[in-house]
Design a protein around this motif. Structure first.
Motif, PDB file in Angstrom:
ATOM      1  N   ALA A 295       4.693   0.122   0.841  1.00  0.00           N
ATOM      2  CA  ALA A 295       3.636  -0.594   1.073  1.00  0.00           C
ATOM      3  C   ALA A 295       2.560   0.020  -0.075  1.00  0.00           C
ATOM      4  CB  ALA A 295       2.855  -0.081   2.256  1.00  0.00           C
ATOM      5  N   PRO A 296       1.872  -0.997  -0.543  1.00  0.00           N
ATOM      6  CA  PRO A 296       0.800  -0.699  -1.710  1.00  0.00           C
ATOM      7  C   PRO A 296      -0.031   0.269  -1.393  1.00  0.00           C
ATOM      8  CG  PRO A 296       0.353  -2.786  -1.002  1.00  0.00           C
ATOM      9  CD  PRO A 296       1.674  -2.270  -0.218  1.00  0.00           C
ATOM     10  N   PRO A 297      -0.603   1.340  -1.955  1.00  0.00           N
ATOM     11  CA  PRO A 297      -1.281   2.211  -1.707  1.00  0.00           C
ATOM     12  C   PRO A 297      -2.765   1.811  -1.791  1.00  0.00           C
ATOM     13  CG  PRO A 297      -0.639   2.829  -3.915  1.00  0.00           C
ATOM     14  CD  PRO A 297       0.341   1.571  -3.381  1.00  0.00           C
ATOM     15  N   ASP A 298      -3.175   0.856  -2.405  1.00  0.00           N
ATOM     16  CA  ASP A 298      -4.497   0.406  -2.675  1.00  0.00           C
ATOM     17  C   ASP A 298      -4.714  -0.798  -1.568  1.00  0.00           C
ATOM     18  OD1 ASP A 298      -2.770  -1.593  -3.420  1.00  0.00           O
ATOM     19  OD2 ASP A 298      -4.000  -2.056  -5.441  1.00  0.00           O
ATOM     20  N   ALA A 299      -3.959  -0.841  -0.509  1.00  0.00           N
ATOM     21  CA  ALA A 299      -4.555  -1.852   0.530  1.00  0.00           C
ATOM     22  C   ALA A 299      -5.769  -1.534   1.048  1.00  0.00           C
ATOM     23  CB  ALA A 299      -3.151  -2.110   1.406  1.00  0.00           C
ATOM     24  N   GLY A 300      -6.386  -2.421   1.464  1.00  0.00           N
ATOM     25  CA  GLY A 300      -7.723  -2.368   1.847  1.00  0.00           C
ATOM     26  C   GLY A 300      -7.799  -2.287   3.512  1.00  0.00           C
ATOM     27  N   ALA A 301      -6.796  -2.537   4.126  1.00  0.00           N
ATOM     28  CA  ALA A 301      -6.731  -2.323   5.554  1.00  0.00           C
ATOM     29  C   ALA A 301      -5.222  -2.147   5.916  1.00  0.00           C
ATOM     30  CB  ALA A 301      -7.199  -3.505   6.275  1.00  0.00           C
ATOM     31  N   ARG A 302      -4.773  -1.349   6.874  1.00  0.00           N
ATOM     32  CA  ARG A 302      -3.439  -0.985   7.255  1.00  0.00           C
ATOM     33  C   ARG A 302      -3.416  -1.337   8.823  1.00  0.00           C
ATOM     34  NH1 ARG A 302      -4.389   2.027   3.117  1.00  0.00           N
ATOM     35  NH2 ARG A 302      -5.000   3.959   4.496  1.00  0.00           N
ATOM     36  N   ILE A 303      -2.833  -2.323   9.136  1.00  0.00           N
ATOM     37  CA  ILE A 303      -2.754  -2.843  10.679  1.00  0.00           C
ATOM     38  C   ILE A 303      -1.407  -2.586  11.151  1.00  0.00           C
ATOM     39  CG2 ILE A 303      -3.575  -4.267  12.563  1.00  0.00           C
ATOM     40  CD1 ILE A 303      -5.630  -3.479  10.491  1.00  0.00           C
ATOM     41  N   LEU A 304      -1.195  -2.074  12.346  1.00  0.00           N
ATOM     42  CA  LEU A 304       0.034  -1.552  13.264  1.00  0.00           C
ATOM     43  C   LEU A 304       0.146  -2.409  14.406  1.00  0.00           C
ATOM     44  CD1 LEU A 304       2.925  -0.454  13.237  1.00  0.00           C
ATOM     45  CD2 LEU A 304       1.608   1.725  14.394  1.00  0.00           C
ATOM     46  N   LEU A 305       1.240  -3.140  14.510  1.00  0.00           N
ATOM     47  CA  LEU A 305       1.306  -3.759  15.611  1.00  0.00           C
ATOM     48  C   LEU A 305       2.470  -2.923  16.309  1.00  0.00           C
ATOM     49  CD1 LEU A 305       1.632  -7.753  14.662  1.00  0.00           C
ATOM     50  CD2 LEU A 305      -0.132  -6.298  15.109  1.00  0.00           C
ATOM     51  N   ALA A 306       2.016  -2.626  17.600  1.00  0.00           N
ATOM     52  CA  ALA A 306       2.861  -1.699  18.372  1.00  0.00           C
ATOM     53  C   ALA A 306       2.890  -2.035  19.882  1.00  0.00           C
ATOM     54  CB  ALA A 306       2.715  -0.337  18.130  1.00  0.00           C
ATOM     55  N   HIS A 307       3.995  -2.388  20.551  1.00  0.00           N
ATOM     56  CA  HIS A 307       3.713  -2.691  22.041  1.00  0.00           C
ATOM     57  C   HIS A 307       2.993  -1.698  22.776  1.00  0.00           C
ATOM     58  CE1 HIS A 307       4.579  -4.686  25.823  1.00  0.00           C
ATOM     59  NE2 HIS A 307       5.240  -3.850  26.102  1.00  0.00           N
ATOM     60  N   GLN A 308       3.415  -0.587  22.777  1.00  0.00           N
ATOM     61  CA  GLN A 308       2.889   0.510  23.607  1.00  0.00           C
ATOM     62  C   GLN A 308       1.817   1.398  23.033  1.00  0.00           C
ATOM     63  OE1 GLN A 308       5.568   2.813  26.382  1.00  0.00           O
ATOM     64  NE2 GLN A 308       7.129   1.247  25.948  1.00  0.00           N
ATOM     65  N   PRO A 309       0.635   1.656  23.668  1.00  0.00           N
ATOM     66  CA  PRO A 309      -0.356   2.368  23.031  1.00  0.00           C
ATOM     67  C   PRO A 309       0.232   3.955  22.517  1.00  0.00           C
ATOM     68  CG  PRO A 309      -1.154   1.300  25.089  1.00  0.00           C
ATOM     69  CD  PRO A 309       0.484   1.195  24.921  1.00  0.00           C
ATOM     70  N   ARG A 310       1.133   4.484  23.448  1.00  0.00           N
ATOM     71  CA  ARG A 310       1.662   5.871  23.126  1.00  0.00           C
ATOM     72  C   ARG A 310       2.241   5.830  21.625  1.00  0.00           C
ATOM     73  NH1 ARG A 310       6.317   6.978  27.368  1.00  0.00           N
ATOM     74  NH2 ARG A 310       7.391   5.012  27.406  1.00  0.00           N
ATOM     75  N   SER A 311       2.560   5.043  21.103  1.00  0.00           N
ATOM     76  CA  SER A 311       3.021   4.747  19.610  1.00  0.00           C
ATOM     77  C   SER A 311       2.098   5.300  18.611  1.00  0.00           C
ATOM     78  CB  SER A 311       3.395   3.447  19.192  1.00  0.00           C
ATOM     79  OG  SER A 311       4.686   3.054  19.919  1.00  0.00           O
ATOM     80  N   ILE A 312       0.808   5.478  19.185  1.00  0.00           N
ATOM     81  CA  ILE A 312      -0.082   6.017  18.020  1.00  0.00           C
ATOM     82  C   ILE A 312       0.058   7.366  17.727  1.00  0.00           C
ATOM     83  CG2 ILE A 312      -1.710   6.789  20.044  1.00  0.00           C
ATOM     84  CD1 ILE A 312      -4.257   5.643  18.042  1.00  0.00           C
ATOM     85  N   PHE A 313       0.700   8.219  18.554  1.00  0.00           N
ATOM     86  CA  PHE A 313       1.107   9.570  18.251  1.00  0.00           C
ATOM     87  C   PHE A 313       1.958   9.957  17.059  1.00  0.00           C
ATOM     88  CE2 PHE A 313       0.184   9.986  22.878  1.00  0.00           C
ATOM     89  CZ  PHE A 313      -1.143  10.428  22.837  1.00  0.00           C
ATOM     90  N   GLN A 314       2.537   8.755  16.997  1.00  0.00           N
ATOM     91  CA  GLN A 314       3.963   8.921  15.963  1.00  0.00           C
ATOM     92  C   GLN A 314       3.032   8.156  14.758  1.00  0.00           C
ATOM     93  OE1 GLN A 314       7.163   6.464  17.750  1.00  0.00           O
ATOM     94  NE2 GLN A 314       8.108   8.448  17.820  1.00  0.00           N
ATOM     95  N   ALA A 315       1.899   7.342  14.988  1.00  0.00           N
ATOM     96  CA  ALA A 315       1.358   6.421  13.766  1.00  0.00           C
ATOM     97  C   ALA A 315       0.319   7.265  12.980  1.00  0.00           C
ATOM     98  CB  ALA A 315       0.975   5.244  14.378  1.00  0.00           C
TER      99      ALA A 315
END
Length: 387
Positions: A295-315
Motif C-alpha cells: 500500500a502507498p505509504p503516503d495515503a491520507g487515510a487507511r480504512i479497514l473493513l473487518a466483520h468482527q470488532p476483535r480483529s482490531i487487536f491484529q490490526a
C-alpha cells in the motif's frame, strides 16, 4: 442413512423444544390463576410455541408459499418471545428463591402471598411486550446513523469523504429481496463515495438465496461497492457467495486493498476475511497486515473493513486509521446484549482504541427472531473529517 439422521435430528429438535417450553410452563402456569380457562390458554400457547419453533427451523429451506411464510414467521416470532420469557423465568425463580431464604431467616410479614401470581403475569406480559416492540422496530426498517470520524492530517481532498456501511443483513428465512431493495434505496440517497458491506449478508446457500440479493447490483457510489466475509458466509459456502457477489459487480476484499484517488489524495481501503475464516479454510485466514501489503505509504487515510470488532487487536500496529465492523448487532435484544462484551471488545458505536478508531455497526438486518429491542438496526453514513 441420511433419512435416519434427519429423523434423529428432527426428533431431538422437537424433544428439546418441548422440554425447554415445559420448564417455562411448569414454573409459571401453576401460579397464574386458579381459573381453568387461563391455565388452558397459557398451556396451549406454550405448546403451540414449542411446536412452531422447530417447525419453522425445518421449513426454512422449503419452497416459498403463503403457508410456509406464515409458519416460518410465526415460529421465529415465537422464538423471540420464548427466548426472553425463558431468561425472565429464570430470573423470577432466583428472585423467589431469594425471598424464600429471607422468609426462612427473618420471617418478614411484608412479603405478599400474591407475589407468585403477580410475578408470573409480569414475566409473561413483559416478555410479550418486549417482543412486540422488537417486532415493530424490525418492521419499521433500519434508520440512518450519521457518524463523523476525525483523521489526523487528513488531506483536504478527503475531507467529507463519505462511506456508507451496511452489515449483518442476514438475508434468509424472514429477510428477502423486498427488504434489501429498501436498504439499497436508502443507501443510494446518500450519494456515497464508497459502499462497504462488512459481512453476514446471508443465512443460506447461493442456490436458495442467490436471487434474493440481486438488488445489490443497484447500489451506487463514486468508487464502487466493497464486501468482506462474515462468519455466516462460511456456514453457507463462502466461496460460492464470493463468486456470486462478484458477478453482481461487487468487489470482494480478501486480505487485500484498493487505492482510491480523489484529486491528488489517496485513500487505502483494505478488507480482511472473517476472524474465524481459518476454521473453514486455512487459505482464507484473516490477516490485516497482508491486506496492506504494498500500500502507498503516503495515503491520507487507511480504512479497514473487518466483520468482527476483535480483529482490531491484529490490526492495531498495521497503521490503520479506522476499522469498520459489525457482527454484534448491538446485542439485538435483551438479554443477549449482556453477553456480547464477553466475546467482542466493542458492542456498538464509535470508539478510540490506542492508536485508531473503530466503528461497530448494530447491523442493518437481524439474525433469527425478527426482534430488536434497545438496539435499532442501522445504515451508517461515515464521513471523514480533519482532526
Amino acid at each position: 442413512m441420511v433419512v435416519r439422521r434427519s429423523t434423529i435430528l428432527i426428533t431431538a429438535l422437537f424433544s428439546f423444544s418441548l422440554i425447554f417450553h415445559g420448564y417455562i410452563g411448569f414454573r409459571l402456569i401453576p401460579d397464574l390463576s386458579a381459573v381453568p380457562v387461563i391455565t388452558f390458554l397459557a398451556a396451549a400457547t406454550l405448546l403451540s410455541a414449542a411446536l412452531l419453533v422447530p417447525l419453522a427451523l425445518i421449513r426454512t429451506q422449503a419452497p416459498d408459499s403463503n403457508l410456509n411464510r406464515t409458519l416460518v414467521w410465526s415460529g421465529f416470532i415465537a422464538m423471540g418471545w420464548v427466548s426472553t420469557l425463558f431468561v425472565a423465568t429464570l430470573l423470577r425463580d432466583l428472585f423467589l428463591l431469594l425471598l424464600l431464604l429471607v422468609t426462612w431467616v427473618a420471617n418478614p410479614l411484608w412479603i405478599s402471598p400474591q407475589l407468585p401470581l403477580w410475578s408470573a403475569w409480569l414475566v409473561i406480559t413483559g416478555s410479550a411486550l418486549v417482543t412486540l416492540i422488537g417486532l415493530a422496530n424490525v418492521l419499521s426498517g433500519p434508520t440512518l446513523q450519521k457518524v463523523d470520524v476525525a483523521i489526523e492530517n487528513l488531506p483536504p481532498a478527503l475531507h467529507g469523504f463519505r462511506i456508507v456501511q451496511i452489515t449483518d443483513i442476514h438475508v434468509g428465512p424472514t429477510i428477502k429481496k423486498t427488504f434489501l431493495q429498501k436498504v439499497v434505496q436508502i443507501v443510494n440517497l446518500q450519494q456515497a463515495d464508497v459502499v462497504a458491506i462488512t459481512g453476514d449478508l446471508v443465512d443460506g446457500r447461493v442456490q436458495h438465496l442467490g436471487d434474493e440479493v440481486t438488488p445489490l447490483q443497484q447500489l451506487k457510489s463514486a468508487y464502487g461497492t466493497y464486501f468482506v466475509t462474515g462468519n455466516h458466509e462460511y456456514y453457507s459456502n463462502a466461496n460460492q457467495w464470493i463468486e456470486h457477489l462478484r458477478a453482481l459487480g461487487i468487489r470482494i476484499l480478501l486480505n487485500e486493498h484498493v487505492v482510491l484517488v480523489k484529486d491528488d489524495a489517496k485513500l487505502v481501503l483494505a478488507g480482511i476475511t472473517d476472524y474465524s475464516a481459518h476454521q473453514f479454510d486455512e487459505n482464507q485466514r484473516s490477516n490485516p497486515h497482508a491486506a496492506l501489503l504494498n500500500a502507498p505509504p503516503d495515503a491520507g487515510a487507511r480504512i479497514l473493513l473487518a466483520h468482527q470488532p476483535r480483529s482490531i487487536f491484529q490490526a492495531l500496529d498495521a497503521g490503520y486509521h479506522l476499522q469498520l465492523s459489525g457482527h454484534t448487532h448491538g446485542g439485538q435484544f435483551w438479554p443477549w446484549n449482556l453477553f456480547v462484551p464477553l466475546q467482542q471488545p466493542f458492542t456498538a458505536g464509535l470508539h478510540w482504541h490506542q492508536s485508531m478508531w473503530i466503528y461497530t455497526s448494530r447491523g442493518t438486518g437481524y439474525w433469527g427472531p425478527p426482534k430488536r429491542f434497545a438496539a435499532p438496526a442501522e445504515i451508517t453514513l461515515i464521513r471523514l473529517i480533519e482532526k
